[in-house]
Design an enzyme around this catalytic site. Structure first.
Site, PDB file in Angstrom:
ATOM      1  N   HIS A   1       0.852  -1.191   0.000  1.00 48.12           N
ATOM      2  CA  HIS A   1       0.000   0.000   0.000  1.00 48.12           C
ATOM      3  C   HIS A   1       0.879   1.230   0.000  1.00 48.12           C
ATOM      4  O   HIS A   1       1.621   1.452   0.952  1.00 48.12           O
ATOM      5  CB  HIS A   1      -0.897   0.019   1.242  1.00 48.12           C
ATOM      6  CG  HIS A   1      -1.850  -1.132   1.310  1.00 48.12           C
ATOM      7  ND1 HIS A   1      -3.126  -1.061   0.827  1.00 48.12           N
ATOM      8  CD2 HIS A   1      -1.700  -2.399   1.777  1.00 48.12           C
ATOM      9  CE1 HIS A   1      -3.737  -2.224   0.994  1.00 48.12           C
ATOM     10  NE2 HIS A   1      -2.886  -3.060   1.571  1.00 48.12           N
TER      11      HIS A   1
ATOM     12  N   ASN B   1      -6.587   0.911  -2.626  1.00 50.35           N
ATOM     13  CA  ASN B   1      -7.438   1.562  -1.611  1.00 50.35           C
ATOM     14  C   ASN B   1      -6.862   2.901  -1.155  1.00 50.35           C
ATOM     15  O   ASN B   1      -6.760   3.190   0.035  1.00 50.35           O
ATOM     16  CB  ASN B   1      -7.674   0.627  -0.417  1.00 50.35           C
ATOM     17  CG  ASN B   1      -6.404   0.286   0.329  1.00 50.35           C
ATOM     18  OD1 ASN B   1      -5.317   0.344  -0.240  1.00 50.35           O
ATOM     19  ND2 ASN B   1      -6.527  -0.063   1.596  1.00 50.35           N
TER      20      ASN B   1
ATOM     21  N   ASP C   1       2.220  -7.021   2.434  1.00 43.86           N
ATOM     22  CA  ASP C   1       1.073  -6.196   2.847  1.00 43.86           C
ATOM     23  C   ASP C   1       1.559  -4.942   3.578  1.00 43.86           C
ATOM     24  O   ASP C   1       0.989  -4.529   4.597  1.00 43.86           O
ATOM     25  CB  ASP C   1       0.078  -6.991   3.703  1.00 43.86           C
ATOM     26  CG  ASP C   1      -1.275  -6.285   3.820  1.00 43.86           C
ATOM     27  OD1 ASP C   1      -1.490  -5.260   3.137  1.00 43.86           O
ATOM     28  OD2 ASP C   1      -2.123  -6.761   4.596  1.00 43.86           O
TER      29      ASP C   1
ATOM     30  N   HIS D   1       1.094   3.686   8.246  1.00 49.55           N
ATOM     31  CA  HIS D   1       0.152   4.535   8.978  1.00 49.55           C
ATOM     32  C   HIS D   1       0.909   5.601   9.736  1.00 49.55           C
ATOM     33  O   HIS D   1       2.004   5.363  10.244  1.00 49.55           O
ATOM     34  CB  HIS D   1      -0.674   3.707   9.977  1.00 49.55           C
ATOM     35  CG  HIS D   1      -1.721   2.870   9.313  1.00 49.55           C
ATOM     36  ND1 HIS D   1      -2.798   3.402   8.664  1.00 49.55           N
ATOM     37  CD2 HIS D   1      -1.827   1.523   9.179  1.00 49.55           C
ATOM     38  CE1 HIS D   1      -3.540   2.425   8.157  1.00 49.55           C
ATOM     39  NE2 HIS D   1      -2.971   1.278   8.454  1.00 49.55           N
TER      40      HIS D   1
ATOM     41  N   GLY E   1      -2.708  -2.617  10.282  1.00 52.93           N
ATOM     42  CA  GLY E   1      -1.665  -2.641   9.261  1.00 52.93           C
ATOM     43  C   GLY E   1      -0.275  -2.401   9.807  1.00 52.93           C
ATOM     44  O   GLY E   1      -0.093  -1.762  10.850  1.00 52.93           O
TER      45      GLY E   1
HETATM   46 ZN   LIG Z   1      -5.982  -6.918   3.029  1.00 57.28          ZN
HETATM   47 ZN   LIG Z   2      -3.425  -5.009   2.004  1.00 58.82          ZN
END
Ligand SMILES: [Zn+2]
Ligand SMILES: [Zn+2]
Length: 433
Positions: free
Chosen positions: A69, A101, A312, A316, A331
């Site tokens: 991300h 996202n 992943d 943050h 996360g």
């Molecule tokens: Zn996920």
């Molecule tokens: Zn993810």
């Protein structure tokens, strides 16, 4: 400079049957020579090529992280495409696959194009964008999947959430099959998560925190496997966390269902006990589970049920992440620790060999997503990672290239690290000292 010679390496690429001493020559960004003759490697790379002496260290295909991300657009204080690319190459990754996202979500061809343009501008790692399955990740109507593919989307995902209904996912898989791309699923049934913040079990009861049962994941994994069978569309299960999920995927693969799966370094090395001090750095979705689950994930990785290791990487901001456990976002970041954690937990302590792990970090992600790289093969892009498997180092998140610090391994003593990262024949990262 996109021509380079990597001399005196220990070459390792099980997907190509390569395991032994040798040299690699890259000319104009593409692998031009792999073999035992250094003069031939130099000749293939051409007279202007740089040369790096690998000193007998492990030279693998450039590592691929198929689940990260970056927070651009929308939350650039947490991560940008440029800072995430820096974190990637510092961790040994030549290619990353970005989840959509962001804010707004990546659900149009122009948003895909934006991501690719910013990645090119950063000029470090190859960044492959994933487009949303549904418009705005709202789970209501399908996004413009074909247009996003035209713009360069390599897959579809509403990561952060599963596609909410079987009917919608059936249609998404039917389109994805026509486009020959997988749908990547974050498998959690929201009605079972129901506000849970950690693994449901003894620890959640002891801590007085609401739990998330294993079944919240397994029900969606089972549903998705059934829909892959029904449609023939490819489902990729993201961040597998439970023993029964591994078992469902194992049976599905044995039956020829087109399903693949990934597991994170944290689900391979950490358990829910870590939550005992209410430190939100250990809050993640799906949650850290039990040792039984960690061991099942490791067995699944070893026998090929789980295809890929993916971080992943989920940055943050400290102000948000350091809230009370129940209210903190989920996360962890992972790009700069994956190699060290995998090397330490799986190779040093877990009975794995590098030959078992490298395909899970290179060729398999490339095959699932059609990236056309991830192998030591003449004619492919000159993406290479040099790993020192014996280098002992201490994680210091304060020094990360990532803009975020939510690293569960901060302060850990690890063994093994990427020391140089070559992207398209260009030295994109070299460890100092
Ligand atoms: Zn996920
Ligand atoms: Zn993810």
């Amino acid at each position: 400079m996109s021509s380079i010679v990597l001399a005196n390496a220990k070459l390792l690429d099980p997907s190509e049957g390569i395991d032994g001493p040798g040299h690699v020559g890259v000319k104009d960004g593409m692998i031009a020579y792999i073999g035992a003759d250094l003069e031939a490697a130099r000749a293939a790379a051409g007279s202007g090529a740089a040369e790096v002496d690998a000193g007998g260290l492990l030279l693998t295909p450039g590592l691929i992280d198929m689940h990260v991300h970056f927070r651009e657009p929308g939350n650039e204080a947490e991560e940008t495409i440029a800072s995430g690319s820096m974190a990637a190459v510092a961790g040994g990754f030549t290619s990353v696959v970005c989840m959509p996202n962001t804010e707004p979500a990546i659900d149009t061809e122009s948003a895909i194009t934006f991501t690719r343009r910013e990645a090119r501008r950063a000029g470090l790692a190859n960044v492959f964008p994933v487009g949303c399955v549904t418009k705005g990740r709202k789970g209501e109507e399908l996004a413009e999947m074909a247009q996003m593919a035209r713009g360069g989307a390599v897959a579809y995902s509403d990561d952060g959430a599963a596609v909410p209904t079987a009917g919608l996912l059936r249609r998404a898989l039917t389109y994805a099959k026509m486009l020959d791309k997988p749908v990547m699923e974050h498998c959690e049934d929201v009605s079972l998560v129901a506000g849970g913040v950690m693994d449901e079990g003894y620890m959640s009861t002891a801590l007085g925190l609401k739990g998330v049962p294993d079944e919240s994941e397994e029900i969606i994994v089972a549903r998705d496997v059934a829909l892959a069978r029904l449609t023939g569309g490819r489902v990729h299960i993201q961040h597998v966390s439970t023993a029964n999920s591994v078992e469902i995927i194992r049976h599905a693969k044995a039956a020829g269902v087109p399903v693949t799966a990934e597991v994170t370094p944290h689900h391979l090395s950490l358990t829910s006990d870590r939550c005992k001090n209410y430190d939100p750095v250990f809050k993640v979705a799906p949650p850290l589970r039990t040792m039984v689950d960690v061991e099942a994930c490791r067995r699944g990785l070893k026998d090929g049920t789980i295809d890929v290791i993916a971080s992943d990487h989920a940055p943050h901001h400290a102000e948000e992440k350091e809230r009370e456990f129940a209210f903190a976002p989920t996360g962890m970041i992972g790009l700069e620790t994956t190699v060290g954690v995998v090397s330490t937990a799986l190779v040093r302590d877990g009975g794995f060999t590098w030959a078992e792990l490298i395909p899970a970090m290179t060729s398999r992600a490339s095959d699932i997503l059609g990236l056309g790289r991830g192998r030591l093969r003449v004619g492919l892009p000159g993406d290479l990672t040099l790993i020192d498997p014996d280098l002992e180092w201490t994680v210091d998140a304060a020094r990360f290239r990532s803009r975020s610090r939510n690293c569960p391994f901060d302060g850990w003593a690890l063994k093994g690290r990427a020391v140089a990262t070559i992207v398209g024949g260009r030295l994109a990262f070299a460890l100092e000292g």
